[in-house]
Motif scaffolding. Structure first.
Motif, PDB file in Angstrom:
ATOM      1  N   ASP A 184       0.852  -1.186   0.000  1.00 35.53           N
ATOM      2  CA  ASP A 184       0.000   0.000   0.000  1.00 35.53           C
ATOM      3  C   ASP A 184       0.892   1.242   0.000  1.00 35.53           C
ATOM      4  O   ASP A 184       1.674   1.471   0.929  1.00 35.53           O
ATOM      5  CB  ASP A 184      -0.891  -0.050   1.256  1.00 35.53           C
ATOM      6  N   THR A 185       0.760   2.028  -1.061  1.00 35.28           N
ATOM      7  CA  THR A 185       1.656   3.169  -1.226  1.00 35.28           C
ATOM      8  C   THR A 185       1.584   4.143  -0.044  1.00 35.28           C
ATOM      9  O   THR A 185       2.592   4.711   0.365  1.00 35.28           O
ATOM     10  CB  THR A 185       1.418   3.889  -2.574  1.00 35.28           C
ATOM     11  N   GLY A 186       0.394   4.300   0.560  1.00 34.51           N
ATOM     12  CA  GLY A 186       0.253   5.215   1.692  1.00 34.51           C
ATOM     13  C   GLY A 186       1.042   4.727   2.897  1.00 34.51           C
ATOM     14  O   GLY A 186       1.755   5.490   3.549  1.00 34.51           O
ATOM     15  N   ILE A 195       6.386   2.831 -15.491  1.00 33.78           N
ATOM     16  CA  ILE A 195       5.223   3.716 -15.623  1.00 33.78           C
ATOM     17  C   ILE A 195       3.961   2.853 -15.519  1.00 33.78           C
ATOM     18  O   ILE A 195       3.949   1.713 -15.988  1.00 33.78           O
ATOM     19  CB  ILE A 195       5.332   4.470 -16.968  1.00 33.78           C
ATOM     20  N   ASP A 196       2.955   3.369 -14.877  1.00 35.74           N
ATOM     21  CA  ASP A 196       1.704   2.634 -14.713  1.00 35.74           C
ATOM     22  C   ASP A 196       0.546   3.407 -15.325  1.00 35.74           C
ATOM     23  O   ASP A 196       0.534   4.643 -15.294  1.00 35.74           O
ATOM     24  CB  ASP A 196       1.398   2.476 -13.209  1.00 35.74           C
ATOM     25  N   ALA A 197      -0.403   2.687 -15.829  1.00 34.86           N
ATOM     26  CA  ALA A 197      -1.653   3.308 -16.270  1.00 34.86           C
ATOM     27  C   ALA A 197      -2.743   2.273 -16.012  1.00 34.86           C
ATOM     28  O   ALA A 197      -2.535   1.075 -16.251  1.00 34.86           O
ATOM     29  CB  ALA A 197      -1.591   3.666 -17.746  1.00 34.86           C
ATOM     30  N   GLU A 203      -4.868   5.182  -1.511  1.00 30.68           N
ATOM     31  CA  GLU A 203      -4.479   5.862  -2.742  1.00 30.68           C
ATOM     32  C   GLU A 203      -5.060   5.224  -4.016  1.00 30.68           C
ATOM     33  O   GLU A 203      -5.375   5.904  -4.981  1.00 30.68           O
ATOM     34  CB  GLU A 203      -2.941   5.899  -2.824  1.00 30.68           C
ATOM     35  N   GLY A 204      -5.174   3.902  -4.003  1.00 31.63           N
ATOM     36  CA  GLY A 204      -5.701   3.226  -5.192  1.00 31.63           C
ATOM     37  C   GLY A 204      -7.132   3.660  -5.501  1.00 31.63           C
ATOM     38  O   GLY A 204      -7.552   3.689  -6.659  1.00 31.63           O
ATOM     39  N   LEU A 205      -7.893   4.020  -4.472  1.00 31.15           N
ATOM     40  CA  LEU A 205      -9.259   4.501  -4.695  1.00 31.15           C
ATOM     41  C   LEU A 205      -9.219   5.850  -5.420  1.00 31.15           C
ATOM     42  O   LEU A 205     -10.049   6.132  -6.280  1.00 31.15           O
ATOM     43  CB  LEU A 205     -10.010   4.627  -3.358  1.00 31.15           C
ATOM     44  N   ASN A 235      -6.728  -2.957 -13.283  1.00 29.32           N
ATOM     45  CA  ASN A 235      -5.464  -2.996 -12.555  1.00 29.32           C
ATOM     46  C   ASN A 235      -4.369  -2.358 -13.401  1.00 29.32           C
ATOM     47  O   ASN A 235      -4.616  -1.870 -14.493  1.00 29.32           O
ATOM     48  CB  ASN A 235      -5.111  -4.429 -12.137  1.00 29.32           C
ATOM     49  N   TRP A 236      -3.136  -2.398 -12.871  1.00 37.35           N
ATOM     50  CA  TRP A 236      -1.960  -1.827 -13.544  1.00 37.35           C
ATOM     51  C   TRP A 236      -1.321  -2.912 -14.413  1.00 37.35           C
ATOM     52  O   TRP A 236      -1.575  -4.116 -14.206  1.00 37.35           O
ATOM     53  CB  TRP A 236      -0.961  -1.341 -12.486  1.00 37.35           C
ATOM     54  N   PRO A 237      -0.417  -2.536 -15.322  1.00 35.70           N
ATOM     55  CA  PRO A 237       0.150  -3.518 -16.260  1.00 35.70           C
ATOM     56  C   PRO A 237       0.747  -4.798 -15.648  1.00 35.70           C
ATOM     57  O   PRO A 237       0.724  -5.851 -16.279  1.00 35.70           O
ATOM     58  CB  PRO A 237       1.231  -2.710 -16.991  1.00 35.70           C
ATOM     59  N   LEU A 270      -2.520   7.975 -14.307  1.00 37.85           N
ATOM     60  CA  LEU A 270      -1.077   7.809 -14.468  1.00 37.85           C
ATOM     61  C   LEU A 270      -0.481   7.441 -13.116  1.00 37.85           C
ATOM     62  O   LEU A 270      -0.694   8.117 -12.116  1.00 37.85           O
ATOM     63  CB  LEU A 270      -0.442   9.117 -14.953  1.00 37.85           C
ATOM     64  N   GLY A 271       0.235   6.323 -13.106  1.00 41.92           N
ATOM     65  CA  GLY A 271       0.932   5.930 -11.890  1.00 41.92           C
ATOM     66  C   GLY A 271       2.363   5.600 -12.252  1.00 41.92           C
ATOM     67  O   GLY A 271       2.825   5.882 -13.360  1.00 41.92           O
ATOM     68  N   GLY A 272       3.050   4.977 -11.335  1.00 41.86           N
ATOM     69  CA  GLY A 272       4.400   4.544 -11.630  1.00 41.86           C
ATOM     70  C   GLY A 272       5.318   4.820 -10.463  1.00 41.86           C
ATOM     71  O   GLY A 272       4.925   5.473  -9.484  1.00 41.86           O
ATOM     72  N   TRP A 273       6.514   4.299 -10.581  1.00 42.05           N
ATOM     73  CA  TRP A 273       7.464   4.400  -9.480  1.00 42.05           C
ATOM     74  C   TRP A 273       8.815   4.873  -9.975  1.00 42.05           C
ATOM     75  O   TRP A 273       9.229   4.603 -11.108  1.00 42.05           O
ATOM     76  CB  TRP A 273       7.569   3.043  -8.767  1.00 42.05           C
ATOM     77  N   LEU A 274       9.488   5.588  -9.095  1.00 41.26           N
ATOM     78  CA  LEU A 274      10.794   6.179  -9.383  1.00 41.26           C
ATOM     79  C   LEU A 274      11.744   5.619  -8.335  1.00 41.26           C
ATOM     80  O   LEU A 274      11.309   4.948  -7.402  1.00 41.26           O
ATOM     81  CB  LEU A 274      10.688   7.695  -9.236  1.00 41.26           C
ATOM     82  N   SER A 334      -2.827  12.568 -14.819  1.00 40.71           N
ATOM     83  CA  SER A 334      -2.021  12.707 -13.589  1.00 40.71           C
ATOM     84  C   SER A 334      -2.906  13.085 -12.409  1.00 40.71           C
ATOM     85  O   SER A 334      -3.928  13.739 -12.583  1.00 40.71           O
ATOM     86  CB  SER A 334      -1.009  13.833 -13.725  1.00 40.71           C
ATOM     87  N   ARG A 335      -2.444  12.695 -11.258  1.00 35.32           N
ATOM     88  CA  ARG A 335      -3.076  13.197 -10.040  1.00 35.32           C
ATOM     89  C   ARG A 335      -2.484  14.571  -9.725  1.00 35.32           C
ATOM     90  O   ARG A 335      -1.412  14.903 -10.237  1.00 35.32           O
ATOM     91  CB  ARG A 335      -2.833  12.196  -8.895  1.00 35.32           C
ATOM     92  N   PRO A 336      -3.171  15.377  -8.900  1.00 39.39           N
ATOM     93  CA  PRO A 336      -2.655  16.727  -8.643  1.00 39.39           C
ATOM     94  C   PRO A 336      -1.199  16.703  -8.151  1.00 39.39           C
ATOM     95  O   PRO A 336      -0.815  15.795  -7.421  1.00 39.39           O
ATOM     96  CB  PRO A 336      -3.577  17.241  -7.532  1.00 39.39           C
TER      97      PRO A 336
END
Ligand code: GLC
Length: 436
Positions: A86-88, A162-164, A209-211, A282-284, A318-322, A391-393
């Motif tokens: 969970d990203t949060g 990158i996620d979508a 966050e997923g919501l 879901n994501w890729p 748009l999601g994804g991780w760095l 994108s999210r804000p």
């Protein structure tokens, strides 16, 4: 509301727990000694251990990436610290540790929504100097994640994947891919129960966050927006109301699990790979997981499509991780070497093949092995879909804005407020919190 004292105490306990786990665990099983993390390798060279923290990955991809890195970097040992998915929860664990100035983690993964906050809080090293010194060309990367990693003119992280949001469906059950959300509803009702399925559709509807990602998709599919290009909060619109209404209708339907408000990615992907639903949002990574014979009962039975359309079309969040380096890392050079590998073509290729993650380097979409593992990456339109994702804000206090959205959408799902009230509340509360 928690009192300040209680939340401080919770922070301290969390930090201690975090550091304790940090001291005890060594998932790669090598080379951390009692006093510190330097050890000699067999040739007498100094070996440095760095700690890499990242969310639990159901595909095992991080282990493969680390293995490949260690092979070519015999003097760097990487210890993988598995964090909450969970990203949060992951965010809060990092903030607690980094806020306390801990040097325990060297490299960590960062959700695309965090860079502004982490840069402003001074938690991470700017990477511009390393990028320049190693001649990395940022134009080789998708510009969406690069701009997500940039804040105040500096680059604070490098894109890993990158996620979508996408629609995955069972090819043995679904005959025609639903074009609109209403088509999806019709099919989900009809197909529930076929081929042993228990549900018609799976999504992520827990208050987290997923919501927000699911909500962003519904809002945009019906023509709404949260914040416009001028930075104004514009969520209170008829379009957003339509979007939220559709989300609420689906989350309350009898074709989703009746505990859908406890579903994050793992609950939904597990149900899907156990063959319980014809559809999932879901994501890729879902594709690689659905085709993993060790975990999935639906190997070779899954295809991918854009999410259904609302009145204004189809929209993906748009999601994804760095990946970023802890400002207090005691091994910034080694940390950079590892980060460079993970976010470079070699690391991303392993992650695309094993983890099913979509690369942030467009050239990798020409790579035959990557396309063989994820044929939909080669579909016409997949790149465009990534580039068009919503994108999210962007704000240093994004977490507060997200919380407002999470609470209001959850209340609407629970039937405590109407969709109209939810967008009205979001409008006022986000306006009051938005730091420009
Ligand atoms: C995925 C996305 C991330 C998003 C999260 C929400 O991990 O990559 O950006 O915040 O899902 O659950």
């Amino acid at each position: 509301m928690k009192s300040i004292k209680t939340s401080k105490l919770v922070m301290v306990i969390l930090t201690l727990l975090f550091l304790l786990t940090a001291c005890n665990s060594n998932s790669t099983g090598t080379s951390t000694d009692e006093e510190g993390n330097k050890k000699e390798d067999s040739e007498g060279q100094e070996k440095v251990t760095i700690v890499y923290a990242a969310g639990k990955d159901p595909t095992g991809s991080p282990h493969k990436q680390i293995e490949a890195f260690e092979k070519t970097h015999p003097n760097i040992n990487v210890e993988y610290r598995e964090m909450p998915t969970d990203t949060g929860a992951q965010h809060d664990a990092y903030v607690t540790a980094l806020n306390a100035g801990s040097s325990e983690i060297d490299v960590f993964e960062m959700d695309v929504i965090w860079p502004a906050e982490f840069a402003q809080a001074n938690y991470v090293l700017p990477l511009d100097r390393f990028i320049q010194q190693d001649g990395i060309n940022l134009e080789d990367y998708n510009q969406g994640p690069i701009s997500a990693a940039t804040f105040n003119g500096k680059l604070w992280a490098m894109p890993k994947f990158i996620d979508a949001g996408m629609l995955f469906y069972r090819t043995d059950i679904v005959e025609e891919v639903p074009e609109t959300w209403d088509d999806l509803i019709t099919q989900a009702k009809e197909l529930k129960g076929q081929e042993g399925t228990k549900f018609g559709y799976l999504m992520q509807a827990k208050q987290y966050e997923g919501l927000v990602c699911n909500a962003v998709e519904f809002i945009a599919a019906y023509g709404g927006e949260i914040i416009n290009d001028n930075g104004e909060v514009v969520i209170n619109s008829e379009d957003s109301i339509q979007g939220i209404k559709k989300l609420v209708e689906i989350a309350n339907s009898d074709f989703v699990p009746n505990n859908i408000i406890t579903f994050t990615e793992p609950e939904s992907h597990t149900s899907f790979i156990e063959g319980q639903s014809p559809f999932i949002r879901n994501w890729p990574y879902q594709y690689a997981l659905a085709n993993d014979p060790e975990q999935s009962e639906i190997v070779d039975k899954v295809q991918v499509a854009p999410l259904p359309e609302g009145d204004a079309g189809s929209a993906a969040a748009l999601g994804g991780w760095l990946a970023a380096i802890n400002k207090h890392s005691e091994h910034p050079i080694e940390a950079w070497e590892f980060l460079k590998f993970m976010t470079g073509p070699e690391g991303q290729k392993i992650d695309a093949i094993i983890g099913g993650h979509a690369p942030t380097i467009p050239a990798l979409y020409e790579d035959e092995e990557i396309i063989e593992a994820n044929p939909f990456f080669g579909n016409e339109g997949f790149q465009e879909a990534l580039n068009a994702a919503v994108s999210r804000p962007v704000a240093p206090n994004y977490a507060e804005i997200s919380e407002i959205i999470q609470i209001q959408v959850s209340k609407a799902i629970a039937g405590d407020i109407t969709a109209d009230e939810a967008v009205e509340n979001m409008q006022t509360e986000i306006e009051a919190k938005l730091v420009k």
